[in-house]
Scaffold this motif. Structure first.
Motif, mmCIF file in Angstrom:
data_model
loop_
_atom_site.group_PDB
_atom_site.id
_atom_site.type_symbol
_atom_site.label_atom_id
_atom_site.label_comp_id
_atom_site.label_asym_id
_atom_site.label_seq_id
_atom_site.Cartn_x
_atom_site.Cartn_y
_atom_site.Cartn_z
ATOM 1 N N HIS A 100 0.863 -1.181 0.000
ATOM 2 C CA HIS A 100 0.000 0.000 0.000
ATOM 3 C C HIS A 100 0.901 1.232 0.000
ATOM 4 O O HIS A 100 1.291 1.714 1.065
ATOM 5 N N PRO A 101 1.256 1.764 -1.184
ATOM 6 C CA PRO A 101 2.171 2.915 -1.230
ATOM 7 C C PRO A 101 1.476 4.207 -0.817
ATOM 8 O O PRO A 101 0.255 4.348 -0.926
ATOM 9 N N ARG A 130 4.258 2.276 2.621
ATOM 10 C CA ARG A 130 4.157 2.607 4.049
ATOM 11 C C ARG A 130 3.484 1.489 4.840
ATOM 12 O O ARG A 130 3.756 1.292 6.009
ATOM 13 N N VAL A 131 2.593 0.744 4.193
ATOM 14 C CA VAL A 131 1.812 -0.309 4.833
ATOM 15 C C VAL A 131 1.780 -1.497 3.878
ATOM 16 O O VAL A 131 1.751 -1.318 2.658
ATOM 17 N N VAL A 132 1.814 -2.703 4.452
ATOM 18 C CA VAL A 132 1.737 -3.912 3.625
ATOM 19 C C VAL A 132 0.701 -4.877 4.192
ATOM 20 O O VAL A 132 0.420 -4.861 5.385
ATOM 21 N N THR A 133 0.148 -5.678 3.318
ATOM 22 C CA THR A 133 -0.661 -6.821 3.725
ATOM 23 C C THR A 133 0.271 -8.017 3.639
ATOM 24 O O THR A 133 0.941 -8.215 2.626
ATOM 25 N N PHE A 135 -2.504 -10.219 7.668
ATOM 26 C CA PHE A 135 -2.551 -9.035 8.502
ATOM 27 C C PHE A 135 -2.097 -7.828 7.697
ATOM 28 O O PHE A 135 -1.330 -7.960 6.750
ATOM 29 N N VAL A 136 -2.549 -6.653 8.110
ATOM 30 C CA VAL A 136 -2.085 -5.395 7.537
ATOM 31 C C VAL A 136 -1.239 -4.727 8.608
ATOM 32 O O VAL A 136 -1.689 -4.538 9.746
ATOM 33 N N ARG A 137 0.020 -4.385 8.273
ATOM 34 C CA ARG A 137 0.939 -3.790 9.244
ATOM 35 C C ARG A 137 1.714 -2.651 8.598
ATOM 36 O O ARG A 137 2.038 -2.700 7.408
#
Length: 126
Positions: free
Chosen positions: A87-88, A95-98, A106-108
């Motif tokens: 998730h750019p 900044r965030v990845v699944t 999880f999304v972190r």
């Protein structure tokens, strides 16, 4: 130090520990906690390079393997995960990845993840 039995024969100690078994256990536990705290604070932090001051680091991408930081568990119990979706932000940096672990998806934020180096990363010519 690793929190599990070693397979080699221990070397004889020159000086014996003078104290109770409980005191020895407390000392060994403190040494192990100190080792893993330093490993986390010194080695793992070196894996996340600060692009702002030094050089740009590689952006996270799908298929990367990461270690998931968890303050409540020792580093030997941290989960390994594979990034399945990035998730750019507005600047194009992730900044965030699944991620997918053995416990599910999880999304972190990437601040809680350590991108593990691959053979390609270690042996690339820079």
């Amino acid at each position: 130090m690793v929190g599990e039995p070693l397979k080699s024969i221990p070397e004889p100690e020159g000086q014996g520990f003078r104290g109770t078994l409980h005191q020895r256990w407390q000392l060994i536990s403190a040494i192990r906690r100190h080792f893993w705290r330093r490993w986390r604070d010194e080695y793992l932090v070196s894996l996340q390079r600060r692009a702002k001051w030094f050089r740009p680091s590689r952006n996270f991408k799908e298929g990367d393997i990461v270690a998931v930081f968890n303050e409540l568990s020792p580093p030997t119990k941290w989960l390994l995960a594979r990034v399945i979706h990035c998730h750019p932000g507005a600047d194009g940096r992730v900044r965030v990845v699944t991620m997918k672990t053995s416990n599910g998806e999880f999304v972190r934020p990437i601040a809680k993840l350590w991108l593990l180096p691959t053979k390609k990363d270690l042996f690339s010519e820079e």
